[in-house]
Design an enzyme around this catalytic site. Structure first.
Site, PDB file in Angstrom:
ATOM      1  CG  MET A   1      42.584  -2.007  31.312  1.00  0.00           C
ATOM      2  SD  MET A   1      43.733  -2.905  30.281  1.00  0.00           S
ATOM      3  CE  MET A   1      44.822  -1.595  29.765  1.00  0.00           C
TER       4      MET A   1
ATOM      5  N   GLY B   1      40.362  11.017  34.183  1.00  0.00           N
ATOM      6  CA  GLY B   1      39.635  10.548  32.991  1.00  0.00           C
ATOM      7  C   GLY B   1      38.592   9.519  33.393  1.00  0.00           C
ATOM      8  CG  HIS B   2      39.902   5.784  34.829  1.00  0.00           C
ATOM      9  ND1 HIS B   2      41.218   5.767  35.240  1.00  0.00           N
ATOM     10  CD2 HIS B   2      39.879   5.047  33.681  1.00  0.00           C
ATOM     11  CE1 HIS B   2      41.948   5.057  34.404  1.00  0.00           C
ATOM     12  NE2 HIS B   2      41.167   4.609  33.435  1.00  0.00           N
TER      13      HIS B   2
ATOM     14  N   GLY C   1      35.403   6.491  27.273  1.00  0.00           N
ATOM     15  CA  GLY C   1      36.077   7.761  26.997  1.00  0.00           C
ATOM     16  C   GLY C   1      36.366   7.944  25.511  1.00  0.00           C
ATOM     17  CD  GLN C   2      35.686  10.775  20.879  1.00  0.00           C
ATOM     18  OE1 GLN C   2      34.641  10.138  21.050  1.00  0.00           O
ATOM     19  NE2 GLN C   2      36.323  10.816  19.729  1.00  0.00           N
ATOM     20  CE  LYS C   3      43.598   7.871  26.885  1.00  0.00           C
ATOM     21  NZ  LYS C   3      44.633   7.147  26.137  1.00  0.00           N
TER      22      LYS C   3
ATOM     23  CB  SER D   1      47.048   4.016  33.251  1.00  0.00           C
ATOM     24  OG  SER D   1      45.672   4.151  33.537  1.00  0.00           O
TER      25      SER D   1
END
Ligand code: AMP
Length: 273
Positions: free
Chosen positions: A21, A27-28, A138-140, A177
């Site tokens: 997004m 992370g991205h 992502g695992q998040k 974000s």
């Protein structure tokens, strides 16, 4: 986008896809780097998807910075940025949604009832348009991963899902974000969330098997901040996402905590065997 990916496929080039997004961060980019290692071409989509925001949530305020995102994406080696408009993705008279049952019911799904329907719908559409060989998540967002894997399996979508570890600030806060919403003091207190998850892991390592005790350990630690408002702390089976009564398998401990306007989520997977 279709023209591009049709061309790539005719050249027998593999495509790795990272849906986002925007408001891009490490992370991205950790997902982008992995995609670059494993594919000929990496596509990154940036789309703040209105259908995954509930009424009263932060769709209008969600941070958007197209210029900076494009610069960062290029710097990190993204080959194609897909940046569709809301009007293109959801034209007038749009009527079709994808719902994954059961897995969407608990955790974030219980608090944000239309959220995952929006996620599965947009990712389904993006996969149709881009037709990548591999998609990087992502695992998040552990529940999102479980739901999207189920959707791909159920709908016979020919894509492999690869899951990247959660990337954190040095003090443990998971990159997001939405961290931009944190006030200076909320930012100072926010590492309590990951600290609490680590304490839970240590308690299980020492033999604690009662989810209620684990939940209490986590809640007590997070409540050390007066600014934290706990949304949920849950201990679920890592595959079914159903709450466990006794910890003896691979469990997902997932939390959501409000710090002011920011709703932070984080999780840890623990193999109790
Ligand atoms: P978002 O832009 O927040 O929708 O996230 C896009 C993708 O990046 C999702 O697959 C997320 O799970 C992943 N992601 C977001 N934050 C992190 C993080 N801190 N570490 C690893 N992956 C992340």
């Amino acid at each position: 986008m279709r023209k591009e990916t049709d061309k790539l496929r005719s050249q027998k080039k593999s495509i790795g896809f990272v849906p986002t997004m925007g408001c891009l961060h490490e992370g991205h980019f950790s997902l982008v780097r992995r995609s670059k290692q494993e594919n000929d071409v990496t596509v990154l989509s940036i789309f703040v998807n209105p259908t995954q925001f509930g009424l009263g949530e932060d769709f209008a305020k969600y941070p958007r910075d197209k210029k900076n995102d494009v610069l960062l994406a290029i710097k990190n080696g993204v080959d194609i940025i897909f940046y569709p408009s809301v009007k293109k993705m959801y034209p007038e008279r749009y009527l079709t949604y994808i719902t994954v049952e059961k897995l969407s019911d608990g955790l974030c799904g219980a608090r944000r009832p239309t959220h995952f329907r929006g996620v599965t719908t947009i990712v389904g559409k993006l996969l149709n348009i881009i037709s990548p060989q591999r998609m990087y998540l992502g695992q998040k967002d552990a529940q999102q991963v479980a739901i999207l894997k189920q959707m791909i399996y159920d709908l016979h979508i020919p894509v492999k899902v690869l899951v990247g570890a959660t990337i954190r600030e040095t003090d443990g806060l998971a990159l997001s974000s939405r961290n931009k919403y944190l006030s200076p003091q909320e930012r100072v207190d926010s590492p309590l969330v990951f600290q609490a998850l680590c304490m839970a892991k240590e308690a299980i390592r020492r033999g604690q098997r009662k989810p209620t005790v684990i939940q209490e350990i986590i809640k007590t630690h997070i409540k050390k901040s007066k600014l934290a408002r706990i949304d949920y702390v849950e201990c679920v089976d890592a595959t079914t996402l159903l709450p466990v009564k006794h910890i003896h398998q691979t469990v997902l401990i997932a939390v959501a905590v409000f710090f002011g306007k920011a709703r932070l989520i984080d999780n840890i997977v623990i193999d109790a065997k």
